[in-house]
Design a protein around this motif. Structure first.
Motif, PDB file in Angstrom:
ATOM      1  N   ASN A   1     -31.658 -18.217 -48.057  1.00  0.00           N
ATOM      2  CA  ASN A   1     -31.646 -18.990 -49.298  1.00  0.00           C
ATOM      3  C   ASN A   1     -30.402 -18.651 -50.120  1.00  0.00           C
ATOM      4  OD1 ASN A   1     -32.255 -20.402 -51.648  1.00  0.00           O
ATOM      5  ND2 ASN A   1     -34.076 -19.200 -52.174  1.00  0.00           N
ATOM      6  N   PRO A   2     -29.224 -19.032 -49.625  1.00  0.00           N
ATOM      7  CA  PRO A   2     -28.013 -18.662 -50.364  1.00  0.00           C
ATOM      8  C   PRO A   2     -27.918 -19.304 -51.745  1.00  0.00           C
ATOM      9  CG  PRO A   2     -27.490 -20.076 -48.483  1.00  0.00           C
ATOM     10  CD  PRO A   2     -28.918 -19.685 -48.347  1.00  0.00           C
TER      11      PRO A   2
ATOM     12  N   ARG B   1     -40.902 -12.016 -12.334  1.00  0.00           N
ATOM     13  CA  ARG B   1     -39.496 -11.668 -12.142  1.00  0.00           C
ATOM     14  C   ARG B   1     -38.739 -11.722 -13.471  1.00  0.00           C
ATOM     15  NH1 ARG B   1     -40.136 -14.236  -7.103  1.00  0.00           N
ATOM     16  NH2 ARG B   1     -39.398 -16.284  -7.797  1.00  0.00           N
ATOM     17  N   ILE B   2     -39.082 -12.707 -14.296  1.00  0.00           N
ATOM     18  CA  ILE B   2     -38.408 -12.820 -15.595  1.00  0.00           C
ATOM     19  C   ILE B   2     -38.779 -11.651 -16.485  1.00  0.00           C
ATOM     20  CG2 ILE B   2     -38.217 -14.199 -17.691  1.00  0.00           C
ATOM     21  CD1 ILE B   2     -38.686 -16.683 -15.934  1.00  0.00           C
ATOM     22  N   THR B   3     -40.058 -11.297 -16.523  1.00  0.00           N
ATOM     23  CA  THR B   3     -40.466 -10.191 -17.395  1.00  0.00           C
ATOM     24  C   THR B   3     -39.894  -8.866 -16.908  1.00  0.00           C
ATOM     25  OG1 THR B   3     -42.546  -9.903 -16.170  1.00  0.00           O
ATOM     26  CG2 THR B   3     -42.597 -11.344 -18.086  1.00  0.00           C
ATOM     27  N   ALA B   4     -39.571  -8.772 -15.610  1.00  0.00           N
ATOM     28  CA  ALA B   4     -39.022  -7.528 -15.087  1.00  0.00           C
ATOM     29  C   ALA B   4     -37.574  -7.326 -15.526  1.00  0.00           C
ATOM     30  CB  ALA B   4     -39.106  -7.519 -13.564  1.00  0.00           C
ATOM     31  N   ARG B   5     -36.794  -8.423 -15.640  1.00  0.00           N
ATOM     32  CA  ARG B   5     -35.375  -8.228 -15.945  1.00  0.00           C
ATOM     33  C   ARG B   5     -34.894  -8.975 -17.183  1.00  0.00           C
ATOM     34  NH1 ARG B   5     -34.630 -11.504 -11.211  1.00  0.00           N
ATOM     35  NH2 ARG B   5     -34.133 -13.655 -11.774  1.00  0.00           N
ATOM     36  N   GLY B   6     -35.753  -9.810 -17.773  1.00  0.00           N
ATOM     37  CA  GLY B   6     -35.332 -10.581 -18.928  1.00  0.00           C
ATOM     38  C   GLY B   6     -35.351  -9.756 -20.205  1.00  0.00           C
ATOM     39  N   VAL B   7     -34.911 -10.376 -21.275  1.00  0.00           N
ATOM     40  CA  VAL B   7     -34.895  -9.691 -22.572  1.00  0.00           C
ATOM     41  C   VAL B   7     -35.640 -10.536 -23.596  1.00  0.00           C
ATOM     42  CG1 VAL B   7     -32.746  -8.458 -22.150  1.00  0.00           C
ATOM     43  CG2 VAL B   7     -32.667 -10.721 -23.193  1.00  0.00           C
ATOM     44  N   PRO B   8     -36.395  -9.900 -24.485  1.00  0.00           N
ATOM     45  CA  PRO B   8     -37.032 -10.645 -25.571  1.00  0.00           C
ATOM     46  C   PRO B   8     -35.988 -10.998 -26.637  1.00  0.00           C
ATOM     47  CG  PRO B   8     -37.495  -8.310 -25.811  1.00  0.00           C
ATOM     48  CD  PRO B   8     -36.739  -8.464 -24.518  1.00  0.00           C
ATOM     49  N   ILE B   9     -36.284 -12.051 -27.385  1.00  0.00           N
ATOM     50  CA  ILE B   9     -35.430 -12.497 -28.480  1.00  0.00           C
ATOM     51  C   ILE B   9     -36.053 -11.994 -29.771  1.00  0.00           C
ATOM     52  CG2 ILE B   9     -34.422 -14.483 -29.652  1.00  0.00           C
ATOM     53  CD1 ILE B   9     -34.764 -16.013 -26.965  1.00  0.00           C
ATOM     54  N   LEU B  10     -35.285 -11.236 -30.518  1.00  0.00           N
ATOM     55  CA  LEU B  10     -35.782 -10.576 -31.732  1.00  0.00           C
ATOM     56  C   LEU B  10     -34.993 -11.091 -32.930  1.00  0.00           C
ATOM     57  CD1 LEU B  10     -35.766  -6.916 -30.306  1.00  0.00           C
ATOM     58  CD2 LEU B  10     -37.532  -8.676 -30.011  1.00  0.00           C
ATOM     59  N   TRP B  11     -35.694 -11.559 -33.963  1.00  0.00           N
ATOM     60  CA  TRP B  11     -35.047 -12.102 -35.154  1.00  0.00           C
ATOM     61  C   TRP B  11     -35.191 -11.136 -36.330  1.00  0.00           C
ATOM     62  CZ3 TRP B  11     -33.339 -17.304 -36.617  1.00  0.00           C
ATOM     63  CH2 TRP B  11     -33.151 -18.158 -35.535  1.00  0.00           C
ATOM     64  N   VAL B  12     -34.114 -11.022 -37.097  1.00  0.00           N
ATOM     65  CA  VAL B  12     -34.125 -10.283 -38.359  1.00  0.00           C
ATOM     66  C   VAL B  12     -33.611 -11.230 -39.432  1.00  0.00           C
ATOM     67  CG1 VAL B  12     -33.202  -8.328 -39.649  1.00  0.00           C
ATOM     68  CG2 VAL B  12     -33.679  -8.088 -37.196  1.00  0.00           C
ATOM     69  N   SER B  13     -34.421 -11.481 -40.460  1.00  0.00           N
ATOM     70  CA  SER B  13     -34.015 -12.419 -41.514  1.00  0.00           C
ATOM     71  C   SER B  13     -34.339 -11.820 -42.880  1.00  0.00           C
ATOM     72  CB  SER B  13     -34.727 -13.765 -41.352  1.00  0.00           C
ATOM     73  OG  SER B  13     -36.119 -13.619 -41.532  1.00  0.00           O
ATOM     74  N   GLY B  14     -33.601 -12.252 -43.872  1.00  0.00           N
ATOM     75  CA  GLY B  14     -33.815 -11.752 -45.220  1.00  0.00           C
ATOM     76  C   GLY B  14     -33.614 -12.822 -46.263  1.00  0.00           C
ATOM     77  N   ASN B  15     -34.028 -12.500 -47.494  1.00  0.00           N
ATOM     78  CA  ASN B  15     -33.624 -13.263 -48.674  1.00  0.00           C
ATOM     79  C   ASN B  15     -34.103 -14.709 -48.673  1.00  0.00           C
ATOM     80  OD1 ASN B  15     -30.416 -13.776 -50.343  1.00  0.00           O
ATOM     81  ND2 ASN B  15     -32.383 -13.211 -51.203  1.00  0.00           N
ATOM     82  N   VAL B  16     -35.318 -14.961 -48.151  1.00  0.00           N
ATOM     83  CA  VAL B  16     -35.866 -16.314 -48.296  1.00  0.00           C
ATOM     84  C   VAL B  16     -36.170 -16.594 -49.761  1.00  0.00           C
ATOM     85  CG1 VAL B  16     -38.315 -15.749 -47.952  1.00  0.00           C
ATOM     86  CG2 VAL B  16     -37.439 -17.982 -47.220  1.00  0.00           C
ATOM     87  N   HIS B  17     -36.498 -15.561 -50.510  1.00  0.00           N
ATOM     88  CA  HIS B  17     -36.579 -15.642 -51.964  1.00  0.00           C
ATOM     89  C   HIS B  17     -35.260 -15.121 -52.527  1.00  0.00           C
ATOM     90  CE1 HIS B  17     -41.182 -15.314 -51.376  1.00  0.00           C
ATOM     91  NE2 HIS B  17     -40.811 -16.583 -51.445  1.00  0.00           N
TER      92      HIS B  17
END
Length: 840
Positions: free
Chosen positions: A194-195, A137-153
């Motif tokens: 990495n600010p 039921r969760i996979t039918a109506r749930g949403v995945p969590i997607l991460w976008v990250s940058g600048n670790v260096h």
């Protein structure tokens, strides 16, 4: 929408009953992406609620690099103006800068209840006990969590500006390409990891850490805060945007080796879903790219490997050539981020279903004691070392040594904070096949109080990654180190069993972090950094500063060779000299500085050095220990070493330790040896990680402690505080700073110190070198490859192997070096099966 970071923990299933919140949809079901809605060819339509970057910052993203403060300002603007975005701060850096993030999604998901529901559903999917009907039921109506990250260096900035473009589009666009992502995912954007480094234009953070190597240890506040939030919002996708040398673009599939406990479904996403989507789009637009080369998925401390092993995400490194104009860099970074998010939204059902299945498979494997095998993903590479067939159903950490209590609880804390279930024996347990680390199996009775970690968990892959006895390197290419086992790094007792066991055990609370501080009177400490320009010197000194500041609370005075020559050693009682280029530092000291340092030591000073600091001590005549260039291939490996229990350095360490070694000089001494490598044919010899030719270390010294007049020199051949996570040998360093002098010591003879200085002077000086070793029969082809790449090298031969060492005087990492990254593919195309290829 503006909000602070929600401090709600990830809600796991308290029982197998269906939670009321999931019995019926609380929010509208997400809509499938419209057919024919192309993510890149659909014309953007902006609602006008969110101001453009130019309206806020005075320039469009990509025209020039945004500062950390400008990045924060625009992120906050988007969150304030769009009901689809909220923002918060997940950590603060050593210099006090915030790590600000944004969450983008349908407005109903961003309410307190909506976010709690997303976290609850993610937690249920990650729990193998969740009933299949509920998971479906969760996979039918749930949403995945997607991460976008940058600048670790910090000096790789374009991922930040691209992520801000993605955030603006999610916050304001109304076309189908944007709404299909919003309808089918929750997107978390962390523009800069990495600010401090971004502002300083340095790869490392303020403490000199490469934070793309810190993921499992979490020594830095930036990494720790990020992983805390990742556990609240576990990713099915984690994008880590970097830059490299050249003008091309890299995205997965990855190069070999890939760590054996990498789930196959995640590899399928990386290669066949996201990699294929990006390849199709880059080909359509005629943009140059490559994959299956340079960037592996092996070391379990990267921003791609940890999300994959620990969260079953598609963890992916993206690399854009930094020699391209900045607008092009930002454009292509944006393209990969947008195409990947779009592919995830399009295949939401598959992703959630397979994300769930990875947890179930991990539990099933762990219950059966089955480790994943080594595999080759890029023929004609070959598996050099298979994963043993021995079953592993349980790991144990002993807690019956009071002197190791902090180290044991640090490991337990690290495991639990990554969702691993840890229990404690309430009765002694007899284990028929207990394999203590570095020892053969034997029937053993473990005492009550021992920590028990069952492999029958959804986190089985991560447990193996963190508690392994060996990483079982499948292929001799090394972009980073080959050993990282937490018990070995901490020098604590433990081991594994493949037996079906039913111990009497109870869950344990997560231990608090060890209280920082030290025992006894703090001496006046100086840190002599051998070079401001050397990457090795900056990192080694930075790791040390972090350990002294954060863990031991020991004040210190930073010193340069010029400071020593100017008389600033006055009052210093302990001088710590980390790694760095010894000969240039010896020259920079000048006659005045050299004489001052020698006299300071003879008058009672305690000189503690390692690697380059040890070489400098030999050049100055402060030791009789001799140093020679290694002829082995040891790219970052843990060796069991013997510790002299009568030495003050041994307090709380034990009879053995695990020494982290990486192409360090071979050290020999006839006196003052405190820590030594066992003979290679003795039962004490054991290696975790890759080595070829390491028998040259057998019987040699790892640490020496010798008198120098009224003073003392304590010298380590290798780094005792590598990345501030080698806690076992860091205790030797702690004792070298705070411990008493040895009760008996024989003064060195002048002739012996002169010989040590002569041999140190003969050592080559390399900065972050590239190393290639091949069988003698392949030497001509290897030399031809190196010449074609424009390399110059030093060459040595022995044992049927030819070793090439290519200096890297600017200390460039592989991804910014003009040819280092191409060497593995050139070697492969030449039909050479190398002994080792080690890149900086």
């Amino acid at each position: 929408m503006r909000a602070r970071k929600l401090a709600l923990p990830l809600v796991m299933a308290a029982s197998l009953a269906v939670p009321a919140a999931l019995a019926a949809p609380a929010v509208a079901r997400p809509q499938a992406a419209p057919s024919g809605c192309d993510p890149t060819q659909t014309a953007p339509v902006y609602r006008g609620k969110v101001p453009s970057p130019k309206q806020v910052l005075g320039f469009e993203l990509g025209e020039r690099q945004a500062t950390a403060a400008e990045s924060d300002r625009y992120l906050e603007t988007v969150a304030a103006k769009s009901e689809r975005v909220l923002s918060g701060t997940l950590a603060r850096t050593a210099q006090g800068r915030p790590l600000n993030y944004a969450i983008a999604g349908r407005p109903e998901l961003l309410s307190k209840a909506g976010l709690a529901k997303v976290r609850l559903e993610a937690g249920l999917l990650r729990d193998p006990r969740t009933p299949d009907a509920l998971a479906k039921r969760i996979t039918a109506r749930g949403v995945p969590i997607l991460w976008v990250s940058g600048n670790v260096h910090g000096n790789e900035p374009s991922g930040t500006d691209a992520a801000l473009r993605v955030l603006r589009d999610l916050g304001d666009r109304s076309d189908c390409a944007a709404t299909s992502i919003l309808d089918n995912a929750l997107v978390i954007v962390l523009p800069t990891q990495n600010p401090d480094g971004r502002e300083a234009d340095t790869r490392q953070n303020a403490y000199g850490f490469d934070m793309n190597r810190d993921w499992f240890a979490r020594t830095q506040p930036e990494t720790d805060g990020k992983l805390e939030m990742l556990n609240e919002y576990p990713p099915a996708l984690y994008i880590d945007a970097h830059e490299m040398g050249g003008t091309s673009y890299f995205f997965p599939p990855n190069a070999d080796p890939i760590y054996h406990e990498t789930p196959e479904q995640a590899v399928g996403w990386i290669n066949d879903l996201y990699g294929a989507a990006m390849a199709t789009e880059f080909t359509r637009q005629g943009i140059d790219f490559f994959n299956r080369d340079v960037y592996d998925l092996f070391y379990q401390g990267y921003g791609d490997s940890v999300p994959t092993s620990a969260f079953h995400a598609a963890g992916m490194t993206f690399e854009k050539g930094g020699d391209s104009p900045y607008p092009e860099r930002v454009k292509e970074q944006y393209l990969t981020q947008w195409v990947t998010l779009s592919a995830a939204a399009r295949d939401r059902h598959r992703i959630l279903g397979e994300w769930r299945q990875m947890t179930v498979d991990a539990y099933t494997q762990g219950k059966a004691g089955k480790l994943e095998p080594n595999q080759i993903y890029n023929p004609p590479n070959q598996i050099d070392r298979p994963v043993p067939d021995r079953p592993v159903r349980s790991y144990f950490l002993r807690d019956d040594d009071p002197s190791k209590r902090d180290e044991v609880r640090t490991i337990v804390r690290r495991l639990q904070r990554m969702g691993v279930d840890v229990k404690r024996l309430v009765r002694p347990l007899t284990v028929p096949d207990f394999k203590a680390y570095g020892h053969p199996e034997a029937k053993t009775t473990l005492p009550s109080g021992t920590y028990w970690i069952s492999m029958a968990q959804g986190q089985k892959h991560w447990i193996q990654a963190m508690l392994n006895e060996d990483s079982y390197t499948p292929f001799p290419y090394f972009y980073d180190v080959t050993a990282w086992s937490l018990p070995l790094l901490g020098n604590v007792s433990g081991g594994s069993s493949g037996a079906v066991l039913h111990p009497r055990a109870v869950p344990v609370r997560t231990p608090p972090a060890p209280r920082p501080g030290h025992d006894g009177r703090a001496p006046k400490i100086g840190i002599l950094q051998l070079s401001a320009a050397s990457s090795a010197a900056r990192q080694s000194a930075g790791w040390l500063r972090h350990r002294l500041d954060r863990d031991w609370k020991l004040p210190f005075t930073p010193l340069t060779p010029a400071d020593v020559a100017a008389g600033k050693l006055a009052g210093v009682e302990v001088l710590l000299t980390p790694d760095g280029p010894a000969k240039p530092a010896h020259d920079a000291l000048g006659a005045t500085g050299r004489a001052a340092l020698q006299q300071w030591t003879r008058d009672g000073g305690r000189y503690v050095g390692w690697q380059g600091g040890t070489e400098l001590a030999a050049l100055l005549g402060l030791t009789t220990a001799t140093l020679s260039e290694p002829t082995s291939d040891i790219p970052g490996t843990l060796f069991r070493v013997q510790v002299d229990g009568t030495s003050p350095l041994a307090a709380g360490v034990g009879a053995t330790a695990w020494n982290f070694t990486s192409y360090d000089p071979v050290m020999k001494a006839s006196s003052g040896v405190v820590v030594s490598y066992p003979e290679t044919d003795s039962p004490g010899w054991f290696v975790s990680g890759f080595e070829r030719g390491a028998s040259e270390l057998g019987g040699t010294a790892a640490v020496v402690d010798q008198p120098v007049g009224a003073g003392r020199s304590v010298l380590f051949a290798a780094e005792p505080n590598f990345r501030a996570f080698t806690d076992g040998t860091a205790k030797l360093l702690y004792n070298a700073i705070l411990g008493r002098d040895p009760s008996k010591a024989t003064a060195p003879q002048a002739g012996a110190t002169a010989e040590a200085a002569r041999q140190a002077a003969a050592l080559p000086s390399y900065e972050s070198p590239i190393r290639v070793s091949v069988k003698a029969a392949d030497a001509a082809k290897a030399a031809s490859i190196l010449r074609s790449a424009g390399a110059t090298w030093a060459e040595s031969r022995g044992g049927g192997v030819v070793h090439y060492v290519i200096d890297n005087p600017r200390g460039l990492p592989t991804d910014h070096h003009p040819f280092a990254g191409r060497l593995p593919s050139l070697i492969r195309r030449a039909g050479i099966h190398p002994v080792a290829v080690t890149l900086p």
